[in-house]
Design a protein around this motif. Structure first.
Motif, PDB file in Angstrom:
ATOM      1  N   GLU A  84     160.287  68.896  41.933  1.00 58.38           N
ATOM      2  CA  GLU A  84     160.948  69.981  41.196  1.00 58.38           C
ATOM      3  C   GLU A  84     162.396  69.573  40.963  1.00 58.38           C
ATOM      4  O   GLU A  84     163.288  69.824  41.783  1.00 58.38           O
ATOM      5  N   LEU A  85     162.642  68.923  39.831  1.00 64.04           N
ATOM      6  CA  LEU A  85     163.942  68.313  39.590  1.00 64.04           C
ATOM      7  C   LEU A  85     165.027  69.319  39.199  1.00 64.04           C
ATOM      8  O   LEU A  85     166.184  69.168  39.593  1.00 64.04           O
ATOM      9  N   LYS A  86     164.677  70.325  38.436  1.00 61.08           N
ATOM     10  CA  LYS A  86     165.699  71.270  37.975  1.00 61.08           C
ATOM     11  C   LYS A  86     166.386  71.988  39.128  1.00 61.08           C
ATOM     12  O   LYS A  86     167.632  72.025  39.178  1.00 61.08           O
ATOM     13  N   PRO A  87     165.650  72.586  40.082  1.00 62.33           N
ATOM     14  CA  PRO A  87     166.338  73.217  41.226  1.00 62.33           C
ATOM     15  C   PRO A  87     167.171  72.224  42.031  1.00 62.33           C
ATOM     16  O   PRO A  87     168.233  72.564  42.553  1.00 62.33           O
ATOM     17  N   LEU A  88     166.683  70.982  42.128  1.00 57.46           N
ATOM     18  CA  LEU A  88     167.399  69.949  42.865  1.00 57.46           C
ATOM     19  C   LEU A  88     168.761  69.680  42.241  1.00 57.46           C
ATOM     20  O   LEU A  88     169.792  69.658  42.933  1.00 57.46           O
ATOM     21  N   PHE A  89     168.796  69.498  40.927  1.00 61.14           N
ATOM     22  CA  PHE A  89     170.066  69.200  40.256  1.00 61.14           C
ATOM     23  C   PHE A  89     170.952  70.436  40.139  1.00 61.14           C
ATOM     24  O   PHE A  89     172.181  70.319  40.122  1.00 61.14           O
ATOM     25  N   ASN A  90     170.359  71.611  40.068  1.00 64.08           N
ATOM     26  CA  ASN A  90     171.159  72.841  40.102  1.00 64.08           C
ATOM     27  C   ASN A  90     171.909  72.944  41.426  1.00 64.08           C
ATOM     28  O   ASN A  90     173.070  73.357  41.472  1.00 64.08           O
ATOM     29  N   ASP A  91     171.236  72.562  42.497  1.00 67.85           N
ATOM     30  CA  ASP A  91     171.845  72.606  43.822  1.00 67.85           C
ATOM     31  C   ASP A  91     172.989  71.592  43.933  1.00 67.85           C
ATOM     32  O   ASP A  91     174.040  71.877  44.502  1.00 67.85           O
ATOM     33  N   ILE A  92     172.786  70.407  43.358  1.00 69.32           N
ATOM     34  CA  ILE A  92     173.844  69.388  43.352  1.00 69.32           C
ATOM     35  C   ILE A  92     175.038  69.877  42.548  1.00 69.32           C
ATOM     36  O   ILE A  92     176.199  69.751  42.972  1.00 69.32           O
ATOM     37  N   TYR A 114     165.885  53.785  44.812  1.00 69.67           N
ATOM     38  CA  TYR A 114     164.456  54.046  44.970  1.00 69.67           C
ATOM     39  C   TYR A 114     163.878  53.035  45.943  1.00 69.67           C
ATOM     40  O   TYR A 114     163.926  51.833  45.717  1.00 69.67           O
ATOM     41  N   LEU A 115     163.335  53.533  47.080  1.00 72.04           N
ATOM     42  CA  LEU A 115     162.778  52.668  48.112  1.00 72.04           C
ATOM     43  C   LEU A 115     161.404  53.180  48.523  1.00 72.04           C
ATOM     44  O   LEU A 115     161.258  53.890  49.522  1.00 72.04           O
ATOM     45  N   ASN A 116     160.375  52.838  47.755  1.00 67.65           N
ATOM     46  CA  ASN A 116     158.986  53.211  48.038  1.00 67.65           C
ATOM     47  C   ASN A 116     158.812  54.716  48.270  1.00 67.65           C
ATOM     48  O   ASN A 116     158.569  55.466  47.352  1.00 67.65           O
ATOM     49  N   ASN A 117     158.957  55.151  49.515  1.00 71.73           N
ATOM     50  CA  ASN A 117     158.716  56.556  49.865  1.00 71.73           C
ATOM     51  C   ASN A 117     159.960  57.421  49.753  1.00 71.73           C
ATOM     52  O   ASN A 117     159.931  58.587  50.145  1.00 71.73           O
ATOM     53  N   LYS A 118     161.040  56.880  49.251  1.00 71.02           N
ATOM     54  CA  LYS A 118     162.298  57.611  49.298  1.00 71.02           C
ATOM     55  C   LYS A 118     163.120  57.395  48.030  1.00 71.02           C
ATOM     56  O   LYS A 118     163.218  56.285  47.518  1.00 71.02           O
ATOM     57  N   ILE A 119     163.710  58.491  47.536  1.00 69.64           N
ATOM     58  CA  ILE A 119     164.684  58.425  46.451  1.00 69.64           C
ATOM     59  C   ILE A 119     165.967  59.067  46.953  1.00 69.64           C
ATOM     60  O   ILE A 119     165.949  60.187  47.474  1.00 69.64           O
ATOM     61  N   VAL A 120     167.076  58.354  46.837  1.00 72.63           N
ATOM     62  CA  VAL A 120     168.367  58.877  47.274  1.00 72.63           C
ATOM     63  C   VAL A 120     169.274  59.007  46.060  1.00 72.63           C
ATOM     64  O   VAL A 120     169.424  58.062  45.281  1.00 72.63           O
ATOM     65  N   ARG A 124     171.658  63.569  48.024  1.00 71.42           N
ATOM     66  CA  ARG A 124     170.357  64.163  48.305  1.00 71.42           C
ATOM     67  C   ARG A 124     169.351  63.047  48.573  1.00 71.42           C
ATOM     68  O   ARG A 124     169.261  62.089  47.816  1.00 71.42           O
ATOM     69  N   GLU A 125     168.598  63.204  49.664  1.00 74.21           N
ATOM     70  CA  GLU A 125     167.554  62.251  50.019  1.00 74.21           C
ATOM     71  C   GLU A 125     166.200  62.940  49.890  1.00 74.21           C
ATOM     72  O   GLU A 125     165.968  63.981  50.497  1.00 74.21           O
ATOM     73  N   ILE A 126     165.308  62.365  49.089  1.00 71.02           N
ATOM     74  CA  ILE A 126     163.974  62.927  48.875  1.00 71.02           C
ATOM     75  C   ILE A 126     162.968  62.004  49.544  1.00 71.02           C
ATOM     76  O   ILE A 126     162.750  60.873  49.112  1.00 71.02           O
ATOM     77  N   ASP A 127     162.352  62.480  50.626  1.00 73.19           N
ATOM     78  CA  ASP A 127     161.350  61.706  51.360  1.00 73.19           C
ATOM     79  C   ASP A 127     159.956  62.170  50.956  1.00 73.19           C
ATOM     80  O   ASP A 127     159.618  63.351  51.092  1.00 73.19           O
ATOM     81  N   TYR A 128     159.123  61.231  50.496  1.00 75.94           N
ATOM     82  CA  TYR A 128     157.785  61.550  49.992  1.00 75.94           C
ATOM     83  C   TYR A 128     156.713  61.217  51.021  1.00 75.94           C
ATOM     84  O   TYR A 128     156.842  60.275  51.804  1.00 75.94           O
ATOM     85  N   ASN A 129     155.644  61.982  50.985  1.00 71.27           N
ATOM     86  CA  ASN A 129     154.468  61.748  51.824  1.00 71.27           C
ATOM     87  C   ASN A 129     153.231  61.820  50.942  1.00 71.27           C
ATOM     88  O   ASN A 129     153.038  62.797  50.214  1.00 71.27           O
ATOM     89  N   SER A 188     147.480  63.403  47.879  1.00 71.04           N
ATOM     90  CA  SER A 188     148.443  64.305  47.261  1.00 71.04           C
ATOM     91  C   SER A 188     149.864  63.879  47.623  1.00 71.04           C
ATOM     92  O   SER A 188     150.083  63.199  48.625  1.00 71.04           O
ATOM     93  N   VAL A 189     150.816  64.303  46.784  1.00 66.47           N
ATOM     94  CA  VAL A 189     152.224  63.937  47.001  1.00 66.47           C
ATOM     95  C   VAL A 189     153.004  65.187  47.419  1.00 66.47           C
ATOM     96  O   VAL A 189     152.984  66.199  46.720  1.00 66.47           O
ATOM     97  N   SER A 190     153.664  65.092  48.561  1.00 69.37           N
ATOM     98  CA  SER A 190     154.570  66.151  48.994  1.00 69.37           C
ATOM     99  C   SER A 190     155.902  65.507  49.330  1.00 69.37           C
ATOM    100  O   SER A 190     155.996  64.280  49.450  1.00 69.37           O
ATOM    101  N   TYR A 191     156.940  66.298  49.481  1.00 69.56           N
ATOM    102  CA  TYR A 191     158.246  65.720  49.753  1.00 69.56           C
ATOM    103  C   TYR A 191     159.133  66.715  50.484  1.00 69.56           C
ATOM    104  O   TYR A 191     158.902  67.932  50.483  1.00 69.56           O
ATOM    105  N   ILE A 192     160.175  66.170  51.093  1.00 72.26           N
ATOM    106  CA  ILE A 192     161.197  66.963  51.776  1.00 72.26           C
ATOM    107  C   ILE A 192     162.553  66.505  51.246  1.00 72.26           C
ATOM    108  O   ILE A 192     162.825  65.310  51.156  1.00 72.26           O
ATOM    109  N   VAL A 193     163.421  67.464  50.889  1.00 73.36           N
ATOM    110  CA  VAL A 193     164.769  67.146  50.412  1.00 73.36           C
ATOM    111  C   VAL A 193     165.750  67.354  51.556  1.00 73.36           C
ATOM    112  O   VAL A 193     165.775  68.406  52.191  1.00 73.36           O
ATOM    113  N   LYS A 194     166.527  66.349  51.802  1.00 71.53           N
ATOM    114  CA  LYS A 194     167.538  66.417  52.876  1.00 71.53           C
ATOM    115  C   LYS A 194     168.935  66.351  52.287  1.00 71.53           C
ATOM    116  O   LYS A 194     169.166  65.681  51.300  1.00 71.53           O
TER     117      LYS A 194
END
Length: 213
Positions: A45-53, A172-178, A197-202, A207-213
């Motif tokens: 969900e990119l829009k909420p992410l960039f709104n937060d930034i 971009y590092l495989n499971n992570k986008i910073v 913002r660090e986005i860790d993917y699982n 299925s793809v899920s992620y956590i934003v730190k």
């Protein structure tokens, strides 16, 4: 007999606990092999992410203001007002596309992030946006980010007070986008605010899920 039974029981418990630990680790840290950068972004969900930034970039501390409008540190007698850069008439900020800190180029993902950043700054902060080319005014290399101050005159216009820029980079590092977003004074090169913002993917279970730190 009792000793053998205890030994067998202990061994079984160790095997069971080890199996559970391995299963939990695999579930939590399942790598996203076979998933491209674009596929991971599509699952975010990119829009909420960039709104937060943007919300962090355009926020400034509140200062005390006297009845006459002069700022003062005496908060006991004066009221508080939150000044923002947008209080300045005709204020405009320069915003670049995001560039990869490994390749030093924006690629299609960086272009998308730049558009999202401009849209968020406009909607969240009500900021006037001026789009600029990263490579023309900034340099990113192994030594870090450099402002090409000798070209400041090319981006300053009488219509706007363009002394600040939001410069974005990503990794971009495989499971992570910073993501890194810096608010920079284009004259002095000083960074007044930086948001990360660090986005860790699982990718467990397909299925793809992620956590934003």
């Amino acid at each position: 007999m009792n000793i053998n039974f205890s030994a067998i029981t202990s061994t079984l418990l160790v095997i069971i606990l080890s199996g559970c630990a391995a299963q939990n680790t695999a579930t939590r840290f399942s790598a996203c092999y076979g998933k491209t950068f674009n596929q991971l972004l599509e699952s975010t969900e990119l829009k909420p992410l960039f709104n937060d930034i943007a919300r962090e970039l355009c926020t400034v501390p509140c200062v005390a203001e006297s009845e006459a409008g002069a700022a003062t540190a005496d908060k006991s007698e004066k009221s508080l007002k939150c000044f923002t850069v947008n209080d300045k008439e005709n204020y405009s900020i320069l915003v670049t596309d995001f560039v990869d800190i490994q390749s030093f180029s924006p690629a299609s993902q960086g272009l998308l992030m730049g558009e999202l950043m401009r849209g968020s700054l406009s909607s969240v902060c009500s900021t006037k946006i001026t789009q600029v080319e990263f490579a023309k005014f900034f340099n990113l290399n192994e030594k870090g980010l450099v402002v090409l101050s000798r070209k400041v005159s090319e981006i300053k216009k009488d219509d706007y007070d363009q002394t600040e820029a939001v410069v974005g980079t990503y990794s971009y590092l495989n499971n992570k986008i910073v993501l890194f977003a810096r608010k920079i004074n284009v004259v002095s090169g000083k960074i007044s605010r930086m948001v990360t913002r660090e986005i860790d993917y699982n990718c467990a279970g397909g299925s793809v899920s992620y956590i934003v730190k």
